[in-house]
Scaffold this motif. Structure first.
Motif, short mmCIF file in Angstrom:
data_model
loop_
_atom_site.label_atom_id
_atom_site.label_comp_id
_atom_site.label_asym_id
_atom_site.label_seq_id
_atom_site.Cartn_x
_atom_site.Cartn_y
_atom_site.Cartn_z
N ASP A 3 52.35 27.00 41.89
CA ASP A 3 51.54 28.44 42.36
C ASP A 3 50.70 28.78 41.28
N ALA A 4 51.83 29.33 40.00
CA ALA A 4 51.15 30.14 38.98
C ALA A 4 49.79 29.12 38.45
N LYS A 5 49.30 28.29 38.29
CA LYS A 5 48.28 27.68 38.43
C LYS A 5 47.02 27.92 39.01
N ARG A 6 46.89 28.16 40.39
CA ARG A 6 46.33 28.29 41.59
C ARG A 6 45.60 29.58 41.83
N PHE A 52 45.75 31.26 39.13
CA PHE A 52 44.95 31.56 37.95
C PHE A 52 43.57 30.99 37.94
N ILE A 53 43.64 29.62 38.57
CA ILE A 53 42.03 28.98 38.53
C ILE A 53 41.70 29.33 39.83
N ILE A 54 42.09 30.55 40.49
CA ILE A 54 41.24 31.37 42.10
C ILE A 54 40.22 32.82 40.95
N GLY A 55 41.35 33.31 40.19
CA GLY A 55 41.34 34.30 39.24
C GLY A 55 39.65 34.10 38.36
N ALA A 56 40.40 33.09 37.71
CA ALA A 56 38.95 32.26 36.49
C ALA A 56 38.09 32.30 37.24
N GLN A 57 37.92 31.46 38.46
CA GLN A 57 36.39 31.69 39.36
C GLN A 57 35.68 32.39 39.75
N LEU A 58 36.80 33.43 39.94
CA LEU A 58 36.19 35.37 40.36
C LEU A 58 35.69 35.79 39.40
N LEU A 59 36.36 35.53 38.32
CA LEU A 59 35.67 36.68 37.04
C LEU A 59 34.63 35.88 36.56
N ALA A 97 35.72 41.18 39.92
CA ALA A 97 36.50 41.65 38.62
C ALA A 97 37.90 42.22 38.56
N LYS A 98 37.81 43.22 39.52
CA LYS A 98 39.28 43.33 40.43
C LYS A 98 40.11 42.24 41.17
N SER A 99 39.48 41.87 41.97
CA SER A 99 39.68 40.50 42.85
C SER A 99 40.30 39.54 41.62
N ALA A 100 39.52 38.81 40.55
CA ALA A 100 41.09 38.36 39.61
C ALA A 100 41.65 38.87 38.86
N SER A 101 41.80 40.06 38.65
CA SER A 101 42.76 40.85 38.72
C SER A 101 44.05 41.32 38.72
N ASP A 102 43.92 40.84 40.58
CA ASP A 102 45.05 40.89 41.46
C ASP A 102 45.44 39.75 41.45
N GLU A 103 44.62 38.06 41.08
CA GLU A 103 44.76 37.36 40.81
C GLU A 103 45.46 36.76 39.65
N PRO A 133 55.73 34.41 34.11
CA PRO A 133 55.10 35.41 33.21
C PRO A 133 55.63 34.93 31.73
N THR A 134 55.70 33.69 31.79
CA THR A 134 55.66 33.23 30.03
C THR A 134 54.67 32.71 29.57
N ASP A 135 53.02 32.95 30.09
CA ASP A 135 52.30 31.61 30.31
C ASP A 135 50.96 33.03 29.53
N ALA A 136 50.69 32.54 28.51
CA ALA A 136 49.89 34.25 28.19
C ALA A 136 48.72 33.41 28.16
N ALA A 137 47.44 32.72 29.03
CA ALA A 137 47.37 32.18 30.30
C ALA A 137 46.44 33.42 31.05
N SER A 138 47.39 33.58 31.38
CA SER A 138 47.13 34.42 33.08
C SER A 138 46.94 36.19 32.21
N HIS A 139 47.84 36.12 31.58
CA HIS A 139 47.05 37.35 30.88
C HIS A 139 46.38 38.00 30.07
N ILE A 140 45.96 36.53 29.65
CA ILE A 140 44.54 36.36 28.90
C ILE A 140 43.67 36.98 29.99
N LEU A 141 43.87 35.83 30.94
CA LEU A 141 42.73 36.23 32.01
C LEU A 141 42.35 37.64 32.87
#
Length: 214
Positions: free
Chosen positions: A42-45, A47-54, A70-76, A85-93
C-alpha cells in the motif's frame, strides 16, 4: 536405540508445536508478516500515485492547477510515510511536492528526515547524492549565510558520492562566490564545464568570475 531417539525427538517437536499453536504464536506471526507485506504494498501504491501527480504538477503551466496537484502528491506521500516511515523515497517525494507549493522550509525538513540514519539506508549512493544536491538547491533559495554554509556541506558530500553532477558543481561554485572564496568557485565552475560543456550558467559564471579577478 537410534529409532527411539528419533521418535522421542519427533514427539518433542510435535509437543512444542502444539503448545505454540495453542498460544496462537504461529498464527500471530503469519498475521504480522501478511500485514507487513500489505502495508509495504500500500505504501508503494501511494508513492506511485503521488509521483504521477507531481509529474502532472510539473508539466502543467497553470499555477493554480499545479499547486493543487502538488498538494495531492504531498497527501499521497504522507499516506505512504504513515505505512512505511523508513522509506526515504516517500520523504523525498513529499519534499519535492512541498517545494512545488512554495514551502521551502518544510521541503528541507522532509529531506532532513530522508537523509537521517534511520531512512537513508534505503537509498543507493547515487540517490543519496541526488538528495543532498536537492537539499542544497532548496537551501540556496534563501539568503541566510547559515544556509549557504550548510548548502556547501551538502554539495561537497554530494559530489564526493556522484562526481559527474555538473549542476552540483555549478551550485557549489555559486556558494563559494557568496562566501567570497573565489579560487574554490573557479575550480567548481571549471569542473561543471568539463563535465557538461553545455552548462551555460556555469560557463557564464566562470567567465564573469575570471574577468573580475584579472
Amino acid at each position: 536405540m537410534p529409532t527411539d531417539l528419533i521418535f522421542q525427538a519427533c514427539f518433542l517437536l510435535i509437543t512444542v508445536f502444539m503448545f505454540l499453536w495453542m498460544q496462537k504464536i504461529p498464527q500471530n506471526l503469519f498475521t504480522k508478516f501478511r500485514y507487513r507485506n500489505r502495508s509495504s504494498y500500500d505504501a508503494k501504491r501511494h508513492f506511485i500515485i503521488g509521483a504521477q501527480l507531481l509529474s502532472k504538477s510539473n508539466a502543467t503551466k497553470d499555477r493554480t492547477t499545479s499547486i493543487k496537484l502538488a498538494k495531492s502528491a504531498s497527501d499521497e506521500a504522507d499516506k505512504a510515510i504513515s505505512l512505511d516511515p523508513t522509506d526515504a523515497a516517500s520523504h523525498i517525494l513529499k519534499a519535492l511536492a512541498l517545494e512545488a507549493q512554495g514551502f521551502s522550509t518544510s521541503a528541507v525538513e522532509s529531506l532532513d528526515v530522508a537523509l537521517s540514519p534511520l531512512t537513508a539506508k534505503s537509498l543507493s549512493s547515487t540517490e543519496r547524492g541526488d538528495a543532498l544536491f536537492k537539499r542544497a538547491e532548496i537551501k540556496m533559495k534563501g539568503s541566510k549565510r547559515g544556509r549557504v554554509d550548510s548548502a556547501v556541506s551538502d554539495l561537497v558530500e554530494s559530489v564526493k558520492i556522484k562526481g559527474d553532477n555538473a549542476k552540483a558543481y555549478r551550485l557549489l561554485g555559486e556558494c563559494y562566490e557568496k562566501k567570497d572564496m573565489k579560487e574554490e568557485a573557479v575550480e567548481a565552475y571549471e569542473r561543471a564545464v568539463r563535465i557538461d560543456p553545455e552548462n551555460v550558467q556555469a560557463r557564464d559564471a566562470l567567465k564573469l568570475l575570471l574577468a573580475s579577478t584579472q
